[in-house]
Design an enzyme around this catalytic site. Structure first.
Site, PDB file in Angstrom:
ATOM      1  N   PHE A  14      32.370  36.529  30.590  1.00 33.84           N
ATOM      2  CA  PHE A  14      32.587  35.874  31.876  1.00 33.84           C
ATOM      3  C   PHE A  14      31.296  35.354  32.469  1.00 33.84           C
ATOM      4  O   PHE A  14      30.237  35.729  32.060  1.00 33.84           O
ATOM      5  CB  PHE A  14      33.277  36.824  32.846  1.00 33.84           C
ATOM      6  N   TRP A  20      37.013  31.776  37.354  1.00 36.51           N
ATOM      7  CA  TRP A  20      35.774  32.518  37.152  1.00 36.51           C
ATOM      8  C   TRP A  20      35.893  33.426  35.934  1.00 36.51           C
ATOM      9  O   TRP A  20      34.945  33.647  35.202  1.00 36.51           O
ATOM     10  CB  TRP A  20      35.450  33.364  38.395  1.00 36.51           C
ATOM     11  N   HIS A  21      37.104  33.935  35.705  1.00 34.52           N
ATOM     12  CA  HIS A  21      37.296  34.881  34.605  1.00 34.52           C
ATOM     13  C   HIS A  21      37.285  34.229  33.241  1.00 34.52           C
ATOM     14  O   HIS A  21      37.200  34.912  32.229  1.00 34.52           O
ATOM     15  CB  HIS A  21      38.584  35.676  34.798  1.00 34.52           C
ATOM     16  N   GLY A  22      37.428  32.932  33.206  1.00 35.18           N
ATOM     17  CA  GLY A  22      37.363  32.284  31.903  1.00 35.18           C
ATOM     18  C   GLY A  22      37.884  30.868  31.990  1.00 35.18           C
ATOM     19  O   GLY A  22      38.724  30.540  32.828  1.00 35.18           O
ATOM     20  N   THR A  80      38.996  32.310  41.593  1.00 32.99           N
ATOM     21  CA  THR A  80      38.895  33.640  40.995  1.00 32.99           C
ATOM     22  C   THR A  80      39.428  33.610  39.570  1.00 32.99           C
ATOM     23  O   THR A  80      38.815  34.161  38.650  1.00 32.99           O
ATOM     24  CB  THR A  80      39.697  34.665  41.818  1.00 32.99           C
TER      25      THR A  80
END
Lengths: 474, 416
Positions: A474, A321-323, A318
């Site tokens: 993202f 995934w955001h960066g 997670t």
């Protein structure tokens, strides 16, 4: 193209709506598909090819998987599924994570690899996850393979949720893709929802964003501790109104075309624990990870050790995934640890505490999380962290802080109230009885709300040049 | 079931059907109407109200579409050409004000009707600033070497927010740019012999000189420039730095030529408590020149005037252009003063209302605006020296504009 632009509001949207509703029903998906491609190509004229390739690959593999399954050749189907997963994650890896990995290797092992000169394609994290949900569910037999390429490609490229979510799992729109009934009721609800989302983004997110941006760009000598925290609080509101506003617009637009996407936010800042926060924040992403990572790994059914491992994996992913940056990994780990702590000990303690205390506990941790999350946007990161921990170069509080606080107090208060359920309850109270029916009052209120939102947003869009979408990268 | 009941229910349903239509019609109607209006509305290429060129319909080419340039320009075009644009900007300002906001679109809403431009760390590119300091210092050092330290001055004009600090909104503080003059002075004096080390390199930060007169009308309320009075105080400071007595303020006759001026800060917020006055100062003391000897040559003969003032500008939006008609690459002023001194003035727009005060001091004044000068400034200087050989140099810049200027490389010898 972004929704909060004059271009979208006064060129793209009216044209799509008119074209969509004048063509016969069987061509409506074609209209959506073509316009979605134009929507994407406006900002990414090159990467629209990548989107198409991704659609073709998953469409083809979906067909193969389904025909192998029909012939009971499970192993062949599995190979196709693996291929789909590898291609999708491969695309994501090359475009989003390659440079991050290169810099990690360079730093850790002293390599001297050059960075790839690739810009991040807009929305890639969203649409690769969507197409993955399709092939995985075809393999699991939860959905049928889509035979019409245009229908499938419409799903992948559908402009309402293409570039910043929500992550619509194929399962949830399978029926509506081929047989949906648009209705006036849905249209007007969707239009209102879109206007409200637009206002959340343009009127609130952009303006609290100005505070954050000001703090983030300060010279290291200017930062006081309170200024730094004001920056984080502003970011807290910015990211919520930005992202949930975008989701509102997406859901509203979907509704105008007869789609019903699942909710993505349920007032997360009212949560009384971190566990609850994550049930209310970016629901489509949490659901995706639960469905396609956590549960397949065994979830909580295989003992405590396995469950902890699974939580760790999900939250590292997670974060990533955001960066592609270490602070996002740290941010994911932070929540992983907090959730494990809550699961094992804290939730029992919290149950006995007054609600207000639980709420404060949650918000403090969430704001702390955003401090980690926003680190990569800060110009003088080290000075910023020092200031957050009370070592501000400009003391605990200074005139700068007072100025920022006093001139934005009403805005921040509005953001605070706006992130609770109060506005919604107020709206329902205004409607009075017969909430579900179209009364005169409801019709008038809807019209009024739309005009105000659009009018104010246009004024702000014309006047301001600062209009970024946080979830774009993202 | 009763027939009436069925009828009534049908009516209700019809009525509900109509009610749901209104929001739909309104939404689609507003979008379509705005689209049609913005397509039909006649386009303009210049905004009087904002005093800037507006984006025009971009030209299409395959490359520029792939790069995304056309798309960006088209979005600017939509915003710039939007019907009622100024009204929307004013509405936005009103809304923000009512929320207690004290700075809007880079402008502080100060007390007493003062609009003060706001600068922030992110407005400056650190390397650009460093480079500019380097180019300027090298240039001045070089000039001092050939003309002597008594003939070269560098004056930095602080932004309005720095000088008029008591008109700033409560707790607001101007972004500190005082390090720039300091660093230029330091660079210039670097390597200077010990006994000369007291020289500050002729670099002067005008903050103190102007701040002393903070309560006077030294900056326009709605524009970033100083008033003619502000320019006078700067001129006094300049004269003092040269060890000369400036003329008294009472030696000048002041005339208000316009009281309708709304300047650049107004443009950004489209709101002002009061418009500004533009004044023209005429020297009434002992003159060394006959007034009809004045001869101003723009860009080597592109046009020739016999006055500093452009009366026509007063009837346009951009009234500050009253002074010398706005910015020009090169202006040659023959003052009629007969002392043989030739001044090179490196300037930005602040000098347009300043140069009039120099009339008594120099025979020739050459003004160069680096933003418009093509190529290296040493070429321009060589050309001037062929006409009249330069005896003095004055560099007069607003600090913030100097920091942002990307033309300073033109000061580097041999850089083309």
């Amino acid at each position: 193209m972004v929704f909060s632009s004059l271009l979208f509001l006064f060129r793209f949207l009216p044209i799509v709506l008119v074209c969509y509703y004048i063509v016969p029903r069987r061509f409506r998906n074609v209209v959506l598909f073509v316009f979605s491609l134009m929507f994407y190509a406006w900002g990414e004229p090159v990467y629209v090819g990548l989107l198409l390739v991704s659609s073709v690959v998953d469409y083809t593999l979906g067909r193969f998987i389904s025909s192998f399954l029909a012939k009971k050749q499970r192993n062949h189907a599995r190979v196709c599924l693996l291929l789909s997963i590898m291609i999708n994650l491969g695309i994501l890896g090359v475009f989003k994570y390659a440079n991050f990995l290169i810099s990690c290797f360079d730093n850790l092992f002293g390599f001297d690899w050059d960075f790839l000169e690739l810009a991040l394609p807009i929305g890639i994290s969203f649409y690769t996850f969507q197409t993955l949900s399709y092939t995985i569910d075809v393999y699991r037999g939860r959905v049928k393979a889509q035979n019409h390429f245009i229908t499938f490609a419409t799903y992948v490229a559908l402009f309402p949720q293409l570039i910043a979510g929500p992550i619509v799992r194929y399962e949830t729109v399978e029926q509506e893709l081929s047989t949906r009934r648009e209705s006036l009721d849905d249209f007007s609800k969707g239009a209102l929802r879109f206007c409200i989302g637009l206002a959340k983004k343009v009127l609130i997110a952009n303006n609290v964003g100005v505070i954050f941006n000001e703090v983030a760009c300060m010279d290291s000598g200017e930062l006081s501790t309170m200024t730094a925290w004001l920056g984080v609080v502003s970011f807290t509101f910015q990211i919520y109104f930005d992202f949930s506003g975008y989701s509102d617009m997406a859901i509203g637009l979907g509704q105008m075309f007869g789609f019903h996407f699942l909710e993505n936010f349920e007032h997360p800042y009212e949560a009384k624990s971190i566990t609850e926060f994550w049930r209310r924040w970016h629901i489509s992403l949490s659901t995706w990870f639960k469905e396609y990572v956590y549960i397949p790994l065994g979830g909580n059914r295989k003992g405590m050790a396995k469950q902890l491992r699974n939580i760790a994996i999900v939250w590292l992913l997670t974060g990533l995934w955001h960066g592609a940056s270490l602070n996002f990994v740290l941010w994911g780990a932070y929540y992983g640890v907090l959730l494990v702590l809550e699961k094992t000990v804290l939730l029992k303690v919290l149950k006995k505490l007054p609600k207000l205390v639980c709420h404060i506990y949650t918000m403090l941790l969430v704001i702390g999380g955003w401090a980690i999350f926003s680190y990569s946007d800060i110009v003088n990161g080290d000075a910023y962290v020092a200031a957050l921990f009370g070592l501000g170069a400009s003391g605990f509080a200074d005139g700068q802080f007072l100025y920022l606080l006093f001139t934005n107090l009403l805005l921040l208060l509005m953001a605070a109230v706006g992130s609770t359920t109060l506005p919604r309850r107020f709206g329902l109270w205004l409607l009075g009885e017969h909430k579900e029916q179209w009364t005169v009052r409801r019709s008038v209120l809807s019209c009024l709300m739309m005009v105000l939102c659009i009018g104010f947003c246009v004024a702000f869009l014309i006047s301001d040049s600062y209009n970024p979408f946080l979830y774009f990268r993202f | 079931m009763d027939k009436d009941m069925i009828k009534q229910k049908k009516n209700e349903r019809q009525q509900r059907g109509r009610l749901v239509l209104f929001p739909v019609i309104l939404f689609v109607g507003v979008l379509c109407a705005c689209m049609l209006v913005s397509i039909v509305k006649p386009k303009s290429d210049f905004s009087e109200a904002e005093n800037r060129a507006l984006q025009e319909l971009p030209e299409l080419s395959f490359d520029s579409i792939l790069q995304g340039d056309v798309q960006e320009e088209y979005e600017d075009y939509l915003s710039d050409q939007f019907w009622g644009r100024e009204g929307f900007v004013a509405l936005c300002t009103k809304l923000k004000r009512s929320f207690g906001k004290k700075d809007i679109n880079g402008v502080y809403l100060g007390t007493d009707g003062y609009l003060l431009e706001k600068y922030h760390a992110s407005d400056f590119d650190k390397t650009q600033v460093e480079d500019n300091i380097f180019y300027l210092s090298a240039f001045i050092k070089d000039t001092v070497k050939s003309l002597g330290k008594d003939h070269v001055r560098t004056l930095f004009i602080p932004s309005k927010a720095t000088v008029l600090s008591s008109y700033m909104p409560e707790h607001a503080k101007a972004y500190d740019t005082s390090y720039v003059p300091q660093q230029v002075a330091k660079e210039i004096s670097f390597g200077v012999e010990e006994e000369e080390a007291d020289v500050d390199g002729g670099v002067l930060n005008l903050t103190m000189a102007l701040n002393r007169h903070e309560k006077e009308y030294i900056y326009y309320r709605t524009d970033h420039h100083w008033t003619t009075l502000g320019a006078y105080y700067a001129y006094s400071a300049y004269k003092e730095s040269l060890g000369q007595m400036p003329p008294a303020l009472s030696d000048y006759k002041q005339k208000v030529v316009s009281n309708q001026f709304l300047g650049t800060s107004y443009d950004k917020v489209q709101q002002a408590e009061q418009a500004d006055e533009i004044r023209c100062f005429t020297y009434m003391g002992t003159r060394t020149v006959s007034s009809n000897a004045l001869h101003i040559n723009f860009d080597d003969g592109a046009s020739v005037w016999d006055s500093y003032y452009d009366e026509n500008s007063l009837s346009t939006k951009d009234k500050y252009s009253y002074f010398l008609g706005g910015n020009t690459a090169k202006i040659h002023i023959t003052t009629g003063t007969d002392n043989g001194k030739v001044l090179l003035l490196l300037k930005d727009s602040f000098s347009n209302s300043f140069v009039e005060f120099l009339e008594q001091d120099y025979t020739h004044i050459y003004m160069l605006d680096l933003r418009y000068v093509e190529g290296n400034v040493y070429d321009s200087i060589a050309a001037i020296n062929r006409e009249n050989s330069i005896t003095d140099v004055l560099v007069l810049y607003n600090v913030e504009k100097f920091m942002q200027d990307d033309n300073m490389w033109k000061l580097e010898q041999g850089h083309n």
